[in-house]
Motif scaffolding. Structure first.
Motif, PDB file in Angstrom:
ATOM      1  N   VAL A 106     -10.085  -2.579  -1.213  1.00  0.00           N
ATOM      2  CA  VAL A 106      -9.213  -3.544  -1.877  1.00  0.00           C
ATOM      3  C   VAL A 106      -9.378  -4.886  -1.186  1.00  0.00           C
TER       4      VAL A 106
ATOM      5  N   LEU B  68      -6.739   0.552  -5.489  1.00  0.00           N
ATOM      6  CA  LEU B  68      -6.123   1.262  -4.369  1.00  0.00           C
ATOM      7  C   LEU B  68      -6.039   2.759  -4.647  1.00  0.00           C
TER       8      LEU B  68
ATOM      9  N   GLN C 183      -5.636  -4.379  -8.957  1.00  0.00           N
ATOM     10  CA  GLN C 183      -5.679  -4.035  -7.541  1.00  0.00           C
ATOM     11  C   GLN C 183      -5.032  -2.680  -7.278  1.00  0.00           C
TER      12      GLN C 183
ATOM     13  N   VAL D 118      -8.104  -2.326   3.228  1.00  0.00           N
ATOM     14  CA  VAL D 118      -7.446  -3.338   2.410  1.00  0.00           C
ATOM     15  C   VAL D 118      -7.544  -4.639   3.193  1.00  0.00           C
TER      16      VAL D 118
ATOM     17  N   VAL E 139       0.841  -1.205   0.000  1.00  0.00           N
ATOM     18  CA  VAL E 139       0.000   0.000   0.000  1.00  0.00           C
ATOM     19  C   VAL E 139       0.872   1.249   0.000  1.00  0.00           C
TER      20      VAL E 139
END
Length: 208
Positions: free
Chosen positions: A147, A179, A175, A117, A24
Motif C-alpha cells: 500500500v 490492503l 487503497q 504500508v 490498517v
C-alpha cells in the motif's frame, strides 16, 4: 490462528504513522480471515519499547540479549507470525528508529511474512524498497502487494499549510482493496512458513 503485528515505524513527535496504523487495524477487521477468527491484527508501537540506539554487546544472531528492553522487544516480536510495517520515507529510506528496532533482533523475525504500508509525498515507495532488502537478511518473506499512501490524496488535514498538523489517514476504496489483498498474501505465507517456525522463548540474559 495467525497473529499479525502492525508495526508503527516512526517515533517522531507529530508522526502520521499512528493514524496510518489505526487505519490498517480498523480496515483489517473487515478482512474475511480476520472476521472468521483465522487471523488477528494488533498494533505494535516501537516508541512504547524505549529502545536506545543498539546497545547489545553481542550481535543479535547469537540470541544472547543482555538488556531488559531487548528481551521485552524479543518476546513481543517472537509471538507474531507476520507483520505489516508502516513506514514513512526519510531521505529515500526508512526511519532510523525502525531500522534500529529490526537490528536489535534476529531469530525472532525468521520464517515469517511481511507486507508494507508506506506513506509520503511519493507514497513511501523508496523506503519500502529499502526495507525489502532488510527483510531478506532477517529471513522474512515479503509479499508483493503493498500500500502506497500519498500525502495529498490519502490524508485529511485541518490546516494543509501547517507542517505540524499530522492529519488523519483517510484513504479511499482502492487503497482498502489493496490492503485486503496484501493481508491475503501475508496470511497465506504465514501459514505456509509455520512448519519452519519454532516456539519463541525469551532469550537468557548474558551472565555477569
Amino acid at each position: 490462528m495467525i497473529r499479525i503485528a502492525v508495526i508503527i515505524g516512526s517515533t517522531r513527535p507529530g508522526r502520521r504513522a499512528e493514524s496510518v496504523a489505526r487505519w490498517v487495524a480498523d480496515t483489517s477487521v473487515r478482512h474475511p480471515g480476520v472476521a472468521a477468527g483465522e487471523a488477528t491484527v494488533e498494533v505494535v508501537d516501537i516508541a512504547a519499547y524505549g529502545l536506545p540506539l543498539l546497545d547489545e554487546p553481542v550481535p543479535a544472531a547469537f540470541g544472547r540479549y543482555a538488556h531488559a528492553h531487548t528481551r521485552r522487544w524479543a518476546q513481543t516480536i517472537g509471538a507474531f507470525d507476520g507483520f505489516v510495517f508502516v513506514t514513512p520515507e526519510y531521505n529515500r529510506s526508512v526511519p532510523a528508529a525502525l531500522k534500529n528496532a529490526i537490528d536489535f533482533l534476529y531469530a525472532e523475525w525468521h520464517h515469517k511474512a511481511a507486507g508494507f504500508v508506506g506513506y509520503g509525498v511519493h507514497g513511501g515507495l523508496r523506503a519500502v524498497e529499502h526495507l525489502r532488502h532488510v527483510m531478506a537478511e532477517v529471513k522474512i518473506a515479503d509479499v508483493q502487494t503493498q500500500v502506497a499512501l500519498a500525502m495529498f490524496t490519502d490524508f485529511t488535514f485541518t490546516d494543509p499549510t501547517d507542517p505540524t498538523d499530522p492529519g488523519t489517514c483517510t484513504p479511499g476504496a482502492r487503497q482498502e482493496s489493496t490492503l485486503v489483498t496484501m493481508l491475503d498474501e501475508i496470511i497465506a505465507w504465514s501459514q505456509a512458513l509455520k512448519p519452519l517456525r519454532v516456539p519463541s522463548t525469551a532469550p537468557e540474559p548474558l551472565s555477569a
